[in-house]
Design a protein around this motif. Structure first.
Motif, PDB file in Angstrom:
ATOM      1  N   ALA A 219      56.449  74.252  29.213  1.00 40.26           N
ATOM      2  CA  ALA A 219      55.322  75.135  28.894  1.00 40.26           C
ATOM      3  C   ALA A 219      54.545  74.607  27.692  1.00 40.26           C
ATOM      4  CB  ALA A 219      55.840  76.550  28.617  1.00 40.26           C
ATOM      5  N   ILE A 220      55.267  74.102  26.711  1.00 44.59           N
ATOM      6  CA  ILE A 220      54.607  73.531  25.529  1.00 44.59           C
ATOM      7  C   ILE A 220      53.768  72.325  25.930  1.00 44.59           C
ATOM      8  CG2 ILE A 220      55.035  72.297  23.370  1.00 44.59           C
ATOM      9  CD1 ILE A 220      57.482  74.151  22.971  1.00 44.59           C
ATOM     10  N   ALA A 221      54.314  71.481  26.803  1.00 38.63           N
ATOM     11  CA  ALA A 221      53.565  70.304  27.252  1.00 38.63           C
ATOM     12  C   ALA A 221      52.274  70.710  27.954  1.00 38.63           C
ATOM     13  CB  ALA A 221      54.439  69.451  28.176  1.00 38.63           C
ATOM     14  N   TYR A 222      52.321  71.786  28.720  1.00 33.77           N
ATOM     15  CA  TYR A 222      51.100  72.277  29.356  1.00 33.77           C
ATOM     16  C   TYR A 222      50.103  72.776  28.313  1.00 33.77           C
ATOM     17  CZ  TYR A 222      47.873  75.644  31.313  1.00 33.77           C
ATOM     18  OH  TYR A 222      46.729  76.347  31.601  1.00 33.77           O
ATOM     19  N   LEU A 223      50.572  73.624  27.394  1.00 35.61           N
ATOM     20  CA  LEU A 223      49.663  74.208  26.406  1.00 35.61           C
ATOM     21  C   LEU A 223      48.995  73.147  25.541  1.00 35.61           C
ATOM     22  CD1 LEU A 223      51.711  77.333  25.228  1.00 35.61           C
ATOM     23  CD2 LEU A 223      49.593  77.331  26.563  1.00 35.61           C
ATOM     24  N   GLY A 224      49.699  72.053  25.289  1.00 36.78           N
ATOM     25  CA  GLY A 224      49.130  70.996  24.461  1.00 36.78           C
ATOM     26  C   GLY A 224      48.250  70.027  25.198  1.00 36.78           C
ATOM     27  N   SER A 225      48.177  70.145  26.506  1.00 38.53           N
ATOM     28  CA  SER A 225      47.428  69.193  27.328  1.00 38.53           C
ATOM     29  C   SER A 225      45.995  69.650  27.579  1.00 38.53           C
ATOM     30  CB  SER A 225      48.133  69.013  28.676  1.00 38.53           C
ATOM     31  OG  SER A 225      47.888  70.141  29.515  1.00 38.53           O
ATOM     32  N   PRO A 226      45.127  68.738  27.983  1.00 35.95           N
ATOM     33  CA  PRO A 226      43.744  69.118  28.311  1.00 35.95           C
ATOM     34  C   PRO A 226      43.655  70.130  29.449  1.00 35.95           C
ATOM     35  CG  PRO A 226      43.909  66.745  27.989  1.00 35.95           C
ATOM     36  CD  PRO A 226      45.307  67.260  28.008  1.00 35.95           C
ATOM     37  N   GLU A 227      44.687  70.228  30.272  1.00 35.86           N
ATOM     38  CA  GLU A 227      44.677  71.201  31.358  1.00 35.86           C
ATOM     39  C   GLU A 227      44.593  72.634  30.838  1.00 35.86           C
ATOM     40  OE1 GLU A 227      47.243  69.961  34.990  1.00 35.86           O
ATOM     41  OE2 GLU A 227      48.263  69.190  33.227  1.00 35.86           O
ATOM     42  N   ALA A 228      45.011  72.845  29.590  1.00 34.17           N
ATOM     43  CA  ALA A 228      44.994  74.188  29.002  1.00 34.17           C
ATOM     44  C   ALA A 228      43.754  74.395  28.128  1.00 34.17           C
ATOM     45  CB  ALA A 228      46.265  74.420  28.195  1.00 34.17           C
ATOM     46  N   ARG A 229      42.665  73.738  28.462  1.00 35.02           N
ATOM     47  CA  ARG A 229      41.438  73.789  27.652  1.00 35.02           C
ATOM     48  C   ARG A 229      40.997  75.206  27.321  1.00 35.02           C
ATOM     49  NH1 ARG A 229      36.150  74.840  28.168  1.00 35.02           N
ATOM     50  NH2 ARG A 229      36.459  75.499  30.331  1.00 35.02           N
ATOM     51  N   PHE A 230      41.177  76.137  28.240  1.00 39.45           N
ATOM     52  CA  PHE A 230      40.652  77.488  28.054  1.00 39.45           C
ATOM     53  C   PHE A 230      41.690  78.443  27.468  1.00 39.45           C
ATOM     54  CE2 PHE A 230      37.824  81.023  29.604  1.00 39.45           C
ATOM     55  CZ  PHE A 230      36.662  80.515  29.064  1.00 39.45           C
ATOM     56  N   ALA A 231      42.794  77.900  26.987  1.00 36.06           N
ATOM     57  CA  ALA A 231      43.900  78.753  26.552  1.00 36.06           C
ATOM     58  C   ALA A 231      43.969  78.956  25.047  1.00 36.06           C
ATOM     59  CB  ALA A 231      45.230  78.167  27.039  1.00 36.06           C
ATOM     60  N   THR A 232      42.971  78.526  24.288  1.00 36.56           N
ATOM     61  CA  THR A 232      43.112  78.639  22.837  1.00 36.56           C
ATOM     62  C   THR A 232      43.254  80.093  22.406  1.00 36.56           C
ATOM     63  OG1 THR A 232      42.319  77.745  20.731  1.00 36.56           O
ATOM     64  CG2 THR A 232      40.671  78.793  22.162  1.00 36.56           C
ATOM     65  N   GLY A 233      44.170  80.334  21.484  1.00 39.68           N
ATOM     66  CA  GLY A 233      44.491  81.691  21.052  1.00 39.68           C
ATOM     67  C   GLY A 233      45.539  82.362  21.924  1.00 39.68           C
ATOM     68  N   ALA A 234      45.955  81.709  22.994  1.00 44.64           N
ATOM     69  CA  ALA A 234      46.919  82.307  23.914  1.00 44.64           C
ATOM     70  C   ALA A 234      48.309  82.372  23.281  1.00 44.64           C
ATOM     71  CB  ALA A 234      46.980  81.508  25.209  1.00 44.64           C
ATOM     72  N   VAL A 235      49.020  83.451  23.595  1.00 44.36           N
ATOM     73  CA  VAL A 235      50.415  83.626  23.173  1.00 44.36           C
ATOM     74  C   VAL A 235      51.223  83.796  24.446  1.00 44.36           C
ATOM     75  CG1 VAL A 235      52.028  85.034  21.854  1.00 44.36           C
ATOM     76  CG2 VAL A 235      49.706  84.664  20.984  1.00 44.36           C
ATOM     77  N   LEU A 236      51.951  82.753  24.817  1.00 42.72           N
ATOM     78  CA  LEU A 236      52.661  82.737  26.100  1.00 42.72           C
ATOM     79  C   LEU A 236      54.108  83.166  25.906  1.00 42.72           C
ATOM     80  CD1 LEU A 236      52.872  81.994  29.092  1.00 42.72           C
ATOM     81  CD2 LEU A 236      53.369  79.631  28.384  1.00 42.72           C
ATOM     82  N   ARG A 237      54.472  84.288  26.533  1.00 38.93           N
ATOM     83  CA  ARG A 237      55.864  84.751  26.485  1.00 38.93           C
ATOM     84  C   ARG A 237      56.662  84.096  27.587  1.00 38.93           C
ATOM     85  NH1 ARG A 237      55.352  91.137  25.363  1.00 38.93           N
ATOM     86  NH2 ARG A 237      55.939  91.195  27.558  1.00 38.93           N
ATOM     87  N   MET A 238      57.770  83.502  27.211  1.00 39.97           N
ATOM     88  CA  MET A 238      58.710  82.885  28.150  1.00 39.97           C
ATOM     89  C   MET A 238      60.038  83.582  27.948  1.00 39.97           C
ATOM     90  SD  MET A 238      57.177  80.285  29.804  1.00 39.97           S
ATOM     91  CE  MET A 238      58.449  79.091  30.198  1.00 39.97           C
ATOM     92  N   ASP A 239      60.145  84.817  28.471  1.00 43.80           N
ATOM     93  CA  ASP A 239      61.286  85.662  28.101  1.00 43.80           C
ATOM     94  C   ASP A 239      62.043  86.216  29.315  1.00 43.80           C
ATOM     95  OD1 ASP A 239      59.596  87.622  29.114  1.00 43.80           O
ATOM     96  OD2 ASP A 239      59.050  88.407  27.166  1.00 43.80           O
ATOM     97  N   GLY A 240      61.770  85.689  30.494  1.00 38.52           N
ATOM     98  CA  GLY A 240      62.497  86.150  31.672  1.00 38.52           C
ATOM     99  C   GLY A 240      62.293  87.608  31.997  1.00 38.52           C
ATOM    100  N   GLY A 241      61.148  88.148  31.611  1.00 39.41           N
ATOM    101  CA  GLY A 241      60.853  89.548  31.897  1.00 39.41           C
ATOM    102  C   GLY A 241      61.392  90.528  30.884  1.00 39.41           C
ATOM    103  N   ALA A 242      61.993  90.034  29.800  1.00 41.99           N
ATOM    104  CA  ALA A 242      62.579  90.932  28.801  1.00 41.99           C
ATOM    105  C   ALA A 242      61.535  91.801  28.115  1.00 41.99           C
ATOM    106  CB  ALA A 242      63.341  90.123  27.735  1.00 41.99           C
TER     107      ALA A 242
END
Length: 244
Positions: A219-242
């Motif tokens: 997920a970090i690799a995606y967020l740091g890549s150009p593919e995530a151009r429109f994601a600035t300010g995003a807070v991505l939860r990776m918590d298994g639905g918790a």
């Protein structure tokens, strides 16, 4: 593995173990050269595409020197990942001030110092900053006053930087993992007298309920890549639905 990071240079704090190590290795597998920062010099097994730098992220001068060294080595920086962190849990009335200070200093101040030192270099390359917070930073979490305060601060810092630097081409995002299968998590001391009802609160719903560091690193690799151009300010939860 695709080559999203071919020709790019990354800097990862906390790279000697756990999520930081998994992230450094993921980025290298995608083509990056990676400066690996940790208390002890360790290149995460990357060999010629890794640079090991020993630094305490609480040390203002040390962090600035480490970032400059990484820039000299790589010719610039395209991605910074602030994965260095510590954790402990306990009843709030039992938390010593020294422990409060330690958790905030490593998790929050360390993130700030790394970001502050790296941002001019990221701006020069229109790069990305990915911070690592926690589920505990975005929802109530049991027995974690100090840790939650530190990680909540990381989330707020991320959003502030995302706005401040959006017009410069620098993207700033945050990943908030739940439980990860790392030595840090496995070595946490149980909370004495913990209420079982609270221990059940915030558990992941997927099976198995604990993530692998490589899953968060992806997920970090995606967020740091150009593919995530429109994601600035995003807070991505990776918590298994918790936190759902």
């Amino acid at each position: 593995m695709n080559g999203r990071y071919e020709g790019r240079v990354a800097l990862v704090t906390g790279a000697a173990s756990g999520l930081g190590r998994a992230t450094a290795r993921r980025l290298a597998a995608e083509g990056a050269r990676v400066a690996c920062l940790d208390l002890l010099a360790d290149d995460a097994g990357l060999g010629p595409v890794g640079l090991a730098i020993a630094v305490d992220v609480r040390d203002e001068a040390g962090v600035a020197e480490a970032v400059d060294r990484a820039v000299d080595w790589g010719g610039g920086i395209d991605l910074v990942v602030t994965a260095a962190g510590v954790a402990s849990f306990g009843h709030t009335t039992d938390v010593a001030l020294a422990e409060w200070d330690r958790l905030l200093a490593v998790n929050l101040t360390g993130t700030f110092l790394t970001a502050r030192a790296a941002l001019p270099h990221l701006r020069a390359r229109q790069g990305a900053l990915v911070t690592v917070a926690s589920l505990a930073g975005v929802r109530g979490y049991r027995y974690s006053a100090a840790y939650s305060a530190a990680k909540g601060g990381v989330v707020a810092l991320t959003r502030a930087l995302a706005v401040e630097y959006a017009l410069t081409g620098v993207r700033v995002t945050c990943v908030c993992p739940g439980s990860i299968d790392t030595a840090l998590t496995r070595n946490l001391t149980p909370v004495p007298g913990a209420d079982p009802r609270l221990l059940a609160h915030g558990r992941a719903l997927v099976d198995p309920p604990v993530s692998q560091p490589e899953e968060i690193a992806a997920a970090i690799a995606y967020l740091g890549s150009p593919e995530a151009r429109f994601a600035t300010g995003a807070v991505l939860r990776m918590d298994g639905g918790a936190g759902a």
